[in-house]
Design a protein around this motif. Structure first.
Motif, PDB file in Angstrom:
ATOM      1  N   ILE A  31       0.778  -1.110   0.092  1.00 29.04           N
ATOM      2  CA  ILE A  31       0.012   0.033  -0.035  1.00 29.04           C
ATOM      3  C   ILE A  31       0.850   1.445  -0.019  1.00 29.04           C
ATOM      4  O   ILE A  31       0.556   2.191  -0.704  1.00 29.04           O
ATOM      5  CB  ILE A  31      -1.212   0.036   1.128  1.00 29.04           C
ATOM      6  N   SER A  32       1.963   1.358   0.954  1.00 26.92           N
ATOM      7  CA  SER A  32       2.809   2.482   0.985  1.00 26.92           C
ATOM      8  C   SER A  32       3.433   2.619  -0.402  1.00 26.92           C
ATOM      9  O   SER A  32       3.589   3.878  -1.045  1.00 26.92           O
ATOM     10  CB  SER A  32       3.814   2.027   1.997  1.00 26.92           C
ATOM     11  N   LYS A  33       3.938   1.544  -0.968  1.00 27.08           N
ATOM     12  CA  LYS A  33       4.472   1.786  -2.465  1.00 27.08           C
ATOM     13  C   LYS A  33       3.610   2.309  -3.366  1.00 27.08           C
ATOM     14  O   LYS A  33       3.988   3.275  -4.043  1.00 27.08           O
ATOM     15  CB  LYS A  33       5.045   0.458  -3.141  1.00 27.08           C
ATOM     16  N   ILE A  34       2.446   1.855  -3.426  1.00 30.18           N
ATOM     17  CA  ILE A  34       1.427   2.599  -4.425  1.00 30.18           C
ATOM     18  C   ILE A  34       1.092   3.872  -4.167  1.00 30.18           C
ATOM     19  O   ILE A  34       0.840   4.643  -5.145  1.00 30.18           O
ATOM     20  CB  ILE A  34       0.034   1.580  -3.995  1.00 30.18           C
ATOM     21  N   LYS A  35       0.852   4.238  -2.953  1.00 32.36           N
ATOM     22  CA  LYS A  35       0.931   5.519  -2.476  1.00 32.36           C
ATOM     23  C   LYS A  35       2.110   6.530  -2.789  1.00 32.36           C
ATOM     24  O   LYS A  35       1.881   7.677  -2.544  1.00 32.36           O
ATOM     25  CB  LYS A  35       0.467   5.781  -1.044  1.00 32.36           C
ATOM     26  N   GLY A  36       3.162   5.798  -3.048  1.00 35.14           N
ATOM     27  CA  GLY A  36       4.252   6.591  -3.085  1.00 35.14           C
ATOM     28  C   GLY A  36       4.783   7.331  -1.988  1.00 35.14           C
ATOM     29  O   GLY A  36       5.888   7.989  -2.021  1.00 35.14           O
ATOM     30  N   THR A  37       4.802   6.571  -0.501  1.00 40.46           N
ATOM     31  CA  THR A  37       5.095   7.013   0.590  1.00 40.46           C
ATOM     32  C   THR A  37       6.225   6.130   1.032  1.00 40.46           C
ATOM     33  O   THR A  37       6.314   4.745   0.635  1.00 40.46           O
ATOM     34  CB  THR A  37       4.227   6.850   1.754  1.00 40.46           C
ATOM     35  N   PRO A  38       7.405   6.590   1.837  1.00 43.82           N
ATOM     36  CA  PRO A  38       8.426   5.557   2.111  1.00 43.82           C
ATOM     37  C   PRO A  38       8.115   4.533   3.170  1.00 43.82           C
ATOM     38  O   PRO A  38       6.995   4.708   3.831  1.00 43.82           O
ATOM     39  CB  PRO A  38       9.381   6.739   2.670  1.00 43.82           C
ATOM     40  N   ILE A  39       8.953   3.693   3.112  1.00 41.40           N
ATOM     41  CA  ILE A  39       8.767   2.494   4.034  1.00 41.40           C
ATOM     42  C   ILE A  39       9.911   2.471   5.173  1.00 41.40           C
ATOM     43  O   ILE A  39      11.032   2.903   4.698  1.00 41.40           O
ATOM     44  CB  ILE A  39       8.813   1.189   3.353  1.00 41.40           C
ATOM     45  N   THR A  40       9.509   2.427   6.258  1.00 40.77           N
ATOM     46  CA  THR A  40      10.277   2.635   7.285  1.00 40.77           C
ATOM     47  C   THR A  40      11.270   1.162   7.571  1.00 40.77           C
ATOM     48  O   THR A  40      10.532   0.039   7.606  1.00 40.77           O
ATOM     49  CB  THR A  40       9.911   2.965   8.748  1.00 40.77           C
ATOM     50  N   ARG A  41      12.350   0.991   7.531  1.00 37.78           N
ATOM     51  CA  ARG A  41      13.219  -0.131   7.807  1.00 37.78           C
ATOM     52  C   ARG A  41      14.268   0.030   8.573  1.00 37.78           C
ATOM     53  O   ARG A  41      14.468   1.294   9.158  1.00 37.78           O
ATOM     54  CB  ARG A  41      13.797  -0.682   6.402  1.00 37.78           C
ATOM     55  N   TYR A  42      14.930  -1.064   9.243  1.00 42.86           N
ATOM     56  CA  TYR A  42      16.090  -0.900  10.157  1.00 42.86           C
ATOM     57  C   TYR A  42      17.273  -1.703   9.484  1.00 42.86           C
ATOM     58  O   TYR A  42      17.040  -2.791   8.977  1.00 42.86           O
ATOM     59  CB  TYR A  42      15.709  -1.554  11.215  1.00 42.86           C
ATOM     60  N   ASP A  43      18.411  -0.979   9.435  1.00 44.57           N
ATOM     61  CA  ASP A  43      19.806  -1.440   9.022  1.00 44.57           C
ATOM     62  C   ASP A  43      20.410  -2.125  10.231  1.00 44.57           C
ATOM     63  O   ASP A  43      20.886  -1.218  11.100  1.00 44.57           O
ATOM     64  CB  ASP A  43      20.555  -0.424   8.331  1.00 44.57           C
ATOM     65  N   ALA A  44      20.418  -3.418  10.413  1.00 45.92           N
ATOM     66  CA  ALA A  44      21.123  -3.943  11.558  1.00 45.92           C
ATOM     67  C   ALA A  44      22.628  -3.655  11.556  1.00 45.92           C
ATOM     68  O   ALA A  44      23.245  -3.679  12.520  1.00 45.92           O
ATOM     69  CB  ALA A  44      20.712  -5.518  11.554  1.00 45.92           C
ATOM     70  N   GLU A  45      23.182  -3.796  10.286  1.00 45.38           N
ATOM     71  CA  GLU A  45      24.499  -3.636  10.365  1.00 45.38           C
ATOM     72  C   GLU A  45      24.996  -2.312  10.907  1.00 45.38           C
ATOM     73  O   GLU A  45      25.978  -2.042  11.607  1.00 45.38           O
ATOM     74  CB  GLU A  45      25.129  -3.627   8.813  1.00 45.38           C
ATOM     75  N   LYS A  46      24.278  -1.138  10.279  1.00 47.99           N
ATOM     76  CA  LYS A  46      24.563   0.144  10.924  1.00 47.99           C
ATOM     77  C   LYS A  46      23.904   0.523  12.022  1.00 47.99           C
ATOM     78  O   LYS A  46      24.011   1.835  12.538  1.00 47.99           O
ATOM     79  CB  LYS A  46      24.124   1.160   9.522  1.00 47.99           C
ATOM     80  N   LYS A  47      22.980  -0.233  12.531  1.00 45.81           N
ATOM     81  CA  LYS A  47      22.118   0.117  13.842  1.00 45.81           C
ATOM     82  C   LYS A  47      21.201   1.435  13.589  1.00 45.81           C
ATOM     83  O   LYS A  47      21.281   2.116  14.172  1.00 45.81           O
ATOM     84  CB  LYS A  47      22.797   0.002  14.873  1.00 45.81           C
ATOM     85  N   SER A  48      20.762   1.651  12.587  1.00 44.28           N
ATOM     86  CA  SER A  48      20.065   2.678  12.299  1.00 44.28           C
ATOM     87  C   SER A  48      18.700   2.526  11.402  1.00 44.28           C
ATOM     88  O   SER A  48      18.825   1.512  10.800  1.00 44.28           O
ATOM     89  CB  SER A  48      21.083   3.589  11.343  1.00 44.28           C
ATOM     90  N   VAL A  49      17.840   3.685  11.636  1.00 42.85           N
ATOM     91  CA  VAL A  49      16.607   3.410  10.878  1.00 42.85           C
ATOM     92  C   VAL A  49      16.862   4.325   9.280  1.00 42.85           C
ATOM     93  O   VAL A  49      17.408   5.279   9.390  1.00 42.85           O
ATOM     94  CB  VAL A  49      15.472   4.130  11.621  1.00 42.85           C
ATOM     95  N   TYR A  50      16.133   3.510   8.409  1.00 42.57           N
ATOM     96  CA  TYR A  50      16.133   4.238   7.171  1.00 42.57           C
ATOM     97  C   TYR A  50      14.665   4.216   6.464  1.00 42.57           C
ATOM     98  O   TYR A  50      13.813   3.518   6.839  1.00 42.57           O
ATOM     99  CB  TYR A  50      17.113   3.940   6.214  1.00 42.57           C
TER     100      TYR A  50
END
Length: 64
Positions: A31-50
């Motif tokens: 749904i987020s992709k269709i709406k064009g909104t970003p998806i929140t994810r977590y980079d475990a290697e960098k220990k950071s949200v993107y």
């Protein structure tokens, strides 16, 4: 498999609940992709949200 009190009350096993959760996350991601909104994810290697945007670019969140 042992049932806990919540399972016996709702009639949904832990495995079924986990599967429903995974499916709901996939649906919300689409749904987020269709709406064009970003998806929140977590980079475990960098220990950071993107944020992953539909066009594929990534922006790391700024720390507060």
């Amino acid at each position: 498999m042992e049932e806990n009190e919540l399972d016996s009350m709702c009639g949904i096993s832990d495995d079924e609940m986990t599967n429903l959760f995974i499916q709901s996350v996939k649906i919300e991601t689409e749904i987020s992709k269709i709406k064009g909104t970003p998806i929140t994810r977590y980079d475990a290697e960098k220990k950071s949200v993107y944020f992953e945007y539909p066009d594929g670019h990534i922006e790391y969140a700024k720390e507060a």
